[in-house]
Design a protein around this motif. Structure first.
Motif, mmCIF file in Angstrom:
data_model
loop_
_atom_site.group_PDB
_atom_site.id
_atom_site.type_symbol
_atom_site.label_atom_id
_atom_site.label_comp_id
_atom_site.label_asym_id
_atom_site.label_seq_id
_atom_site.Cartn_x
_atom_site.Cartn_y
_atom_site.Cartn_z
ATOM 1 N N LEU A 224 37.880 29.282 1.392
ATOM 2 C CA LEU A 224 38.173 28.576 0.141
ATOM 3 C C LEU A 224 38.283 27.078 0.392
ATOM 4 N N TRP A 225 38.958 26.702 1.468
ATOM 5 C CA TRP A 225 39.141 25.289 1.791
ATOM 6 C C TRP A 225 37.804 24.607 2.107
ATOM 7 N N PHE A 226 36.908 25.352 2.780
ATOM 8 C CA PHE A 226 35.618 24.779 3.164
ATOM 9 C C PHE A 226 34.536 24.983 2.097
ATOM 10 N N ALA A 227 34.882 25.567 0.965
ATOM 11 C CA ALA A 227 33.895 25.793 -0.098
ATOM 12 C C ALA A 227 33.183 24.505 -0.520
ATOM 13 N N PRO A 228 33.899 23.372 -0.658
ATOM 14 C CA PRO A 228 33.182 22.132 -0.994
ATOM 15 C C PRO A 228 32.147 21.732 0.051
ATOM 16 N N VAL A 229 32.414 22.050 1.328
ATOM 17 C CA VAL A 229 31.443 21.746 2.388
ATOM 18 C C VAL A 229 30.163 22.532 2.168
ATOM 19 N N PHE A 230 30.299 23.832 1.892
ATOM 20 C CA PHE A 230 29.124 24.666 1.666
ATOM 21 C C PHE A 230 28.346 24.185 0.436
ATOM 22 N N PHE A 231 29.090 23.820 -0.614
ATOM 23 C CA PHE A 231 28.438 23.355 -1.844
ATOM 24 C C PHE A 231 27.683 22.048 -1.622
ATOM 25 N N LEU A 232 28.358 21.064 -1.005
ATOM 26 C CA LEU A 232 27.728 19.762 -0.785
ATOM 27 C C LEU A 232 26.557 19.861 0.189
ATOM 28 N N ASP A 233 26.669 20.742 1.180
ATOM 29 C CA ASP A 233 25.569 20.932 2.119
ATOM 30 C C ASP A 233 24.356 21.527 1.401
ATOM 31 N N THR A 234 24.604 22.457 0.474
ATOM 32 C CA THR A 234 23.508 23.040 -0.302
ATOM 33 C C THR A 234 22.845 21.988 -1.185
ATOM 34 N N VAL A 235 23.672 21.134 -1.825
ATOM 35 C CA VAL A 235 23.131 20.066 -2.669
ATOM 36 C C VAL A 235 22.277 19.115 -1.840
ATOM 37 N N ALA A 236 22.787 18.724 -0.665
ATOM 38 C CA ALA A 236 22.043 17.813 0.203
ATOM 39 C C ALA A 236 20.750 18.447 0.682
ATOM 40 N N THR A 237 20.809 19.725 1.007
ATOM 41 C CA THR A 237 19.629 20.443 1.474
ATOM 42 C C THR A 237 18.545 20.466 0.414
ATOM 43 N N ARG A 238 18.936 20.713 -0.817
ATOM 44 C CA ARG A 238 17.960 20.722 -1.911
ATOM 45 C C ARG A 238 17.369 19.327 -2.138
ATOM 46 N N ALA A 239 18.182 18.309 -1.939
ATOM 47 C CA ALA A 239 17.703 16.943 -2.156
ATOM 48 C C ALA A 239 16.639 16.545 -1.137
ATOM 49 N N VAL A 240 16.805 16.990 0.110
ATOM 50 C CA VAL A 240 15.871 16.567 1.160
ATOM 51 C C VAL A 240 14.731 17.562 1.357
ATOM 52 N N PHE A 241 14.804 18.719 0.736
ATOM 53 C CA PHE A 241 13.825 19.779 0.976
ATOM 54 C C PHE A 241 12.374 19.317 0.836
ATOM 55 N N PRO A 242 12.024 18.549 -0.207
ATOM 56 C CA PRO A 242 10.613 18.146 -0.347
ATOM 57 C C PRO A 242 10.105 17.253 0.781
ATOM 58 N N TYR A 243 11.018 16.707 1.575
ATOM 59 C CA TYR A 243 10.624 15.766 2.617
ATOM 60 C C TYR A 243 10.702 16.356 4.018
ATOM 61 N N ILE A 244 11.060 17.636 4.102
ATOM 62 C CA ILE A 244 11.169 18.281 5.403
ATOM 63 C C ILE A 244 9.775 18.493 6.017
ATOM 64 N N ILE A 245 9.611 18.075 7.257
ATOM 65 C CA ILE A 245 8.347 18.215 7.963
ATOM 66 C C ILE A 245 8.186 19.648 8.418
ATOM 67 N N PRO A 246 7.103 20.339 8.023
ATOM 68 C CA PRO A 246 6.895 21.718 8.459
ATOM 69 C C PRO A 246 6.772 21.798 9.981
ATOM 70 N N SER A 247 7.552 22.674 10.570
ATOM 71 C CA SER A 247 7.534 22.836 12.023
ATOM 72 C C SER A 247 8.251 24.130 12.378
ATOM 73 N N PRO A 248 8.151 24.586 13.618
ATOM 74 C CA PRO A 248 8.907 25.778 14.034
ATOM 75 C C PRO A 248 10.412 25.606 13.877
ATOM 76 N N TRP A 249 10.885 24.351 13.855
ATOM 77 C CA TRP A 249 12.323 24.109 13.754
ATOM 78 C C TRP A 249 12.798 24.040 12.314
ATOM 79 N N THR A 250 11.902 23.733 11.391
ATOM 80 C CA THR A 250 12.343 23.488 10.021
ATOM 81 C C THR A 250 11.755 24.446 8.996
ATOM 82 N N MET A 251 10.862 25.305 9.407
ATOM 83 C CA MET A 251 10.264 26.257 8.444
ATOM 84 C C MET A 251 11.260 27.360 8.122
#
Length: 216
Positions: free
Chosen positions: A189-216
């Motif tokens: 419960l305490w770390f719920a904002p971390v999970f939420f903000l990380d998901t938001v950030a992930t969605r924001a950068v997703f279109p710019y992620i370079i396809p690779s074995p590390w990021t696919m």
């Protein structure tokens, strides 16, 4: 392949790098990010203490706590709060800074394909940087002495309560161990904002992620 042409499911978490990395590779990518984040956190404490009037020696080159002398602050309460929050503020800034850096690296990697592999590795480290620094913010704000959050929370208590509360610092490590062992629902419960903000950030950068074995 252009970023916009990637047909991936945004509902799938992007923090699954460990699926394609073995444990050693995972350590190599995470360790320097974690070390840098912890050193920056402690350096921020020392720098803030210096600005608040503590002329003690600042520690460099390690993640160990920076020794500060609160009685040297020009204004004890104000200095205590500022110094206590300096570390988590620094981690928050680092987490936010990782977002445009991921985008910039992605744009460079798409323009210069010879840099794509290196760029993908850098992006992976920056993505770890987001969740690691957000997690450090949340962890250090837990109001258990001697964590940073306790230095702010005590000022909301009556003086007598605050004094007894600070005395918990001697058992703080034990309390944390108990919390980490048996308090998983509360921590989630305490770390719920971390999970939420990380998901938001992930969605924001997703279109710019370079396809690779590390990021696919």
């Amino acid at each position: 392949m252009k970023f916009a042409e990637r047909n991936a499911n945004l509902n799938a978490p992007l923090n699954n790098d460990t699926d394609t990395l073995d444990q050693f590779q995972y350590f190599i990518l995470v360790a320097p990010v974690l070390l840098f984040s912890m050193v920056a956190h402690e350096y921020a404490h020392g720098y803030a203490a210096l600005k608040q009037g503590d002329t003690g020696t600042m520690a460099f080159g390690g993640a160990k706590p920076v020794p500060v002398v609160p009685r040297n602050y020009r204004n004890f309460k104000r200095g205590d709060i500022i110094v206590s929050l300096a570390g988590v503020a620094t981690n928050l800034v680092i987490a936010l800074a990782c977002i445009p850096l991921i985008i910039i690296v992605g744009l460079v990697g798409s323009s210069f394909r010879q840099l794509a592999t290196t760029g993908a590795l850098v992006q992976t480290m920056l993505r770890f940087g987001i969740v690691i620094n957000l997690s450090l913010v949340a962890f250090n704000l837990i109001p258990i002495p001697p964590l940073d959050g306790s230095h702010v929370f005590k000022y909301f208590l009556p003086p007598a309560w605050a004094l007894n509360y600070q005395r918990l610092g001697a058992q703080g490590l034990l309390i944390l161990i108990v919390l980490l062992t048996f308090g998983r629902p509360l921590l989630n419960l305490w770390f719920a904002p971390v999970f939420f903000l990380d998901t938001v950030a992930t969605r924001a950068v997703f279109p710019y992620i370079i396809p690779s074995p590390w990021t696919m």
